[in-house]
Design an enzyme around this catalytic site. Structure first.
Site, mmCIF file in Angstrom:
data_model
loop_
_atom_site.group_PDB
_atom_site.id
_atom_site.type_symbol
_atom_site.label_atom_id
_atom_site.label_comp_id
_atom_site.label_asym_id
_atom_site.label_seq_id
_atom_site.Cartn_x
_atom_site.Cartn_y
_atom_site.Cartn_z
ATOM 1 C CB ALA A 163 7.470 -13.364 25.114
ATOM 2 C CB ALA A 176 4.021 -9.177 32.732
ATOM 3 C CB THR A 177 6.163 -13.410 29.239
ATOM 4 O OG1 THR A 177 7.550 -13.490 29.961
ATOM 5 C CG2 THR A 177 6.219 -12.163 27.896
ATOM 6 C CB THR A 178 5.561 -17.659 31.174
ATOM 7 O OG1 THR A 178 5.552 -17.271 29.838
ATOM 8 C CG2 THR A 178 4.930 -18.799 31.747
#
Lengths: 257, 245
Positions: A219, A35-37
């Site tokens: 991403a 999971a990114t930001t």
């Protein structure tokens, strides 16, 4: 009392031979989903927590509809970055642990105990973290009771479980470098500082910040109104957690247009 | 002693009598399905009688405070383990009682060298509609009765329960707001405690009758609502202190 420490849900799990984060790392582990930001910042009335909806595995986009901002209880939000398999499990343990403590001990868990509960889970995940599998670096927002007032607090963690309180903002995930830069710039030099923004202004600022992050980090999903992909935004104030639905986000954008 | 069946039966009968004597002065507790949710009410002298168990489940009990705590913890442990290993939606009072609590109560009651639970309790689970609500009355010996919606009463003297339950069914309109319904429950509580007959009509225009208010002096009315409609997962909302004598 069934557990060694009153109200300790992890103790209750151990008594029943349940080990939520137990896993063996393998050198042949498959490509992990990340999971990114995610980020959190103070606005005029509380804390806004936002995250893009993308999950990736290497250069593959696994999903573009992921909710990484999880309501742990009515006064706590967990924003997850890293491996969702472990992060979602940590969130589930926290959700049940906090409710278990509140119901069994007839009082809510203190701010310090909530903050340490996440640190404890991250430390329990240490073997996998050290092997590069299952790394989680979350942001946690909750409230502290100060007399009659509930004051929001933001914490961020390193993957080993060290906790740090953020004064104005915190970010995690692959796009966090860009997000921190934007938030820091706006807080120091911006005409309108995030901490003084109204909710609608803060929503637009969160949108813009994610958009910038997505331009520098593949991403990070950013937002794509044409595909009705809007970020997840939740706010936390003295009244607790509230989900900012897509319609409200659209209205906030229109107001600023 | 236990080698002789007759002695065992006698011991169990003595035990039943002993427990009933111990809880004879217990203050009755009530659960009623309203349109707004399930209202639970008890009147205590300081210690709590109404508790949240899980998201949609709550309990009200009379008996020894230590046993109420033991049962409360059994239920809370079982509910949260179930929610964690399966899902919150899988937690329900029928399974909590029939597979968790009732066998433990029965075993404690029939193991004559073990302390019995001195308790009589109600469990409630709110659903989408009042007719789907689940109310359960559990006795100290593990026996339990399950019903959907309506009114349930747990009192120290079981022979008082049918007439009071019928009176409450006739007197409480499900559309009543919980605060108003609480007053009707308090009339029933007063009648049970003073062993008086119930009023033919409910007139609360001037609040509770003087005798009832006097009976409540020095006591704490504890009530909670399991809300039927809510944005929160946890439906338990304490309504107390409603009235302190």
């Amino acid at each position: 009392m069934s557990t060694g420490i009153a109200g300790d849900f992890l103790g209750l799990l151990a008594q029943n031979n349940l080990r939520p984060l137990a896993a063996e790392a393998s050198t042949r582990a498959p490509e992990q989903t990340h999971a990114t930001t995610v980020f959190a910042f103070r606005y005029r009335d509380g804390v806004l927590v936002a995250g893009d909806r993308r999950a990736t595995a290497g250069n593959v986009i696994v999903a573009d509809d992921v909710n990484k901002i999880i309501e742990i209880d009515r006064y706590s939000l967990l924003a997850i970055a890293g491996v969702p398999a472990m992060a979602f499990e940590m969130a589930r343990v926290m959700q049940v642990s906090f409710a278990y403590y509140r119901r069994s001990q007839l009082q809510p868990l203190s701010l310090e105990a909530k903050v340490r509960a996440l640190a404890r889970l991250l430390r329990e995940n240490l073997p996998l973290t050290l092997q590069g599998v299952g790394v989680v670096a979350p942001v946690f927002a909750t409230v502290e009771a100060q007399g009659d007032k509930m004051v929001p607090r933001i914490y961020f963690y390193d993957p080993l479980g060290a906790q740090f309180e953020a004064v104005a903002f915190a970010a995690s995930g692959s796009g966090s470098g860009t997000v921190r830069s934007v938030l820091s710039f706006q807080e120091r030099f911006g005409e309108v500082k995030p901490s003084t923004m109204s909710l609608n202004r803060a929503i637009r600022f969160a949108h813009d910040t994610l958009t910038v992050a997505s331009e520098f980090d593949s991403a990070t999903g950013g937002m794509d109104p044409a595909r009705t992909v809007w970020p997840v935004i939740k706010v936390l104030d003295g009244n607790g957690v509230r989900d900012v639905q897509t319609a409200e986000q659209i209205a906030a954008r229109k107001e600023g247009a | 002693m236990t080698e002789e069946p007759f002695r065992w039966l006698e011991a169990i009968a003595n035990r039943r009598e002993y427990v009933q004597q111990q809880i004879a002065t217990g203050s009755p507790v009530f659960a009623v399905s309203l349109d707004a949710g399930i209202l639970l009410l008890g009147v205590g002298s300081g210690q709590s009688k109404v508790f949240e168990v899980f998201d949609r489940q709550a309990m009200a009990a009379l008996g020894h405070p230590a046993d109420i705590e033991r049962v409360r913890n059994i239920l809370i442990d079982a509910a949260h383990l179930e929610a964690f290993t399966r899902a919150a939606a899988d937690v329900n009072v029928r399974r909590l009682v029939s597979f968790g609590l009732s066998p433990q109560l029965k075993q404690s009651f029939e193991q004559i060298f073990q302390a019995p639970f001195m308790i009589n309790l109600l469990l409630a689970e709110v659903a989408e509609k009042p007719a789907q609500d689940v109310l359960v009355q559990v006795s100290f010996d593990g026996g339990f009765v399950i019903q959907h919606g309506g009114v349930m009463v747990a009192a120290a003297k079981p022979e008082q329960v049918p007439s009071v339950t019928k009176w409450l069914k006739d007197s409480i309109d499900p559309k009543l707001p919980p605060e108003k319904a609480s007053l009707v429950l308090l009339l029933a509580w007063d009648a049970l405690v003073r062993n008086q007959s119930l009023p033919e009509t409910v007139d609360l225009t001037n609040g509770l009758p003087l005798a009832c208010r006097e009976q409540l002096t020095g006591k704490v009315v504890e009530a909670a609502l399991l809300e039927r409609q809510s944005v929160n997962l946890a439906r338990y909302v304490p309504l107390t202190p409603l009235l302190t004598g």
